[in-house]
Design a protein around this motif. Structure first.
Motif, PDB file in Angstrom:
ATOM      1  N   GLU A   1     -17.756  16.059  22.581  1.00  0.00           N
ATOM      2  CA  GLU A   1     -16.629  16.419  23.802  1.00  0.00           C
ATOM      3  C   GLU A   1     -15.687  16.386  22.918  1.00  0.00           C
ATOM      4  O   GLU A   1     -14.592  17.035  22.810  1.00  0.00           O
ATOM      5  CB  GLU A   1     -16.852  16.235  24.903  1.00  0.00           C
TER       6      GLU A   1
ATOM      7  N   ASN B   1     -22.102  19.840  24.242  1.00  0.00           N
ATOM      8  CA  ASN B   1     -20.116  20.027  24.009  1.00  0.00           C
ATOM      9  C   ASN B   1     -19.529  20.182  22.848  1.00  0.00           C
ATOM     10  O   ASN B   1     -18.140  19.653  23.279  1.00  0.00           O
ATOM     11  CB  ASN B   1     -20.338  19.198  24.594  1.00  0.00           C
TER      12      ASN B   1
ATOM     13  N   SER C   1     -23.699  20.744  28.574  1.00  0.00           N
ATOM     14  CA  SER C   1     -23.506  19.807  28.575  1.00  0.00           C
ATOM     15  C   SER C   1     -23.578  18.411  28.192  1.00  0.00           C
ATOM     16  O   SER C   1     -25.322  18.419  27.746  1.00  0.00           O
ATOM     17  CB  SER C   1     -22.844  20.162  30.428  1.00  0.00           C
TER      18      SER C   1
END
Lengths: 110, 136
Positions: free
Chosen positions: A48, A79, A102
């Motif tokens: 992420e 991510n 995710s």
């Protein structure tokens, strides 16, 4: 690059923050070898907060996948931003490593 | 606009060097993907020049020349090594090479840039990118 490792239900979640370039690929490899030695077999890398990856970073991920496969485990990544996802697809690394939208989706599958 | 710099043949200096170059190039394009691809190509070209070109010989330098004319960015990276034949590099996406840990650098550069040329027996790589989201 910051590397944070948490364990969630037997899955080692490796949270990266920064750019996965030459020096940081070495640091990631060292962290990974340490958790492998400690018995980790299921590893999920959270991208992420990763803005860049080069060939050294890709090589580190492939080596992680190979070592986990040998240990009967698996590697996943989640991510991933569009630029890095594009790189995974061009190099076909996405065929070697499980990619998830995710962290929650990854943990459900592990 | 032109940037000419050199760096010693030390892998640990590549990241910092790319970062300083990118700070100067970034204002030339507002397109994030373009900047990502420029960073990728520069990074890979410099790593190749230091590791494979100059064989990490501290006494040898890597030269970088970057220019922008209209929307065309041209980046040249030159090492002082023995050169190489880029046509001999195996295709990294064939099934037998897919899991190899090396050999993706040139492939990534070719995908990130619009045009790539080698000269001086492989010591110089010229990389051209047509800028999107061009700023002045």
């Amino acid at each position: 690059m910051k590397i944070l490792i948490n364990t969630v239900e037997d899955v080692s979640v490796v949270i990266l923050e920064g750019e996965l370039n030459v020096d940081d690929s070495i640091k990631l490899r060292e962290s990974f070898l340490r958790i492998l030695k400690e018995g980790a077999t299921e590893v999920m890398v959270d991208f992420e907060k990763v803005s860049f990856i080069g060939s050294a970073g890709l090589a580190t991920l492939i080596e992680m996948m190979q070592l986990l496969r040998k240990a009967g485990g698996k590697l996943g990544c989640c991510n991933i931003n569009d630029n890095i996802r594009g790189l995974f697809e061009i190099t076909k690394v996405h065929k070697l490593i499980n990619i998830y939208e995710s962290r929650a989706m990854a943990l459900r599958d592990f | 606009m032109r940037i000419s710099e050199s760096m010693p043949s030390r892998v640990e200096r590549v990241d910092e060097f790319v970062s300083s170059l990118l700070t100067r190039i970034s204002p030339w394009s507002s397109d994030k993907k373009t900047i990502f691809n420029i960073q990728l190509a520069l990074h890979e070209a410099l790593v190749n020049a230091v590791k494979h070109g100059n064989q990490m010989n501290d006494g040898l330098s890597v030269l970088v020349d970057i220019s922008k004319e209209n929307n065309q960015l041209t980046m040249q990276v030159t090492d002082q090594g023995e050169g190489f034949d880029h046509t001999l590099i195996p295709d990294p996406i064939t099934p037998e090479n897919l899991e190899k840990l090396n050999g993706r650098g040139i492939f990534l550069i070719q995908n990130a840039m619009d045009k790539v040329e080698f000269s001086d027996q492989g010591r110089t790589i010229k990389m051209i990118k047509f800028l999107k989201g061009e700023s002045k």
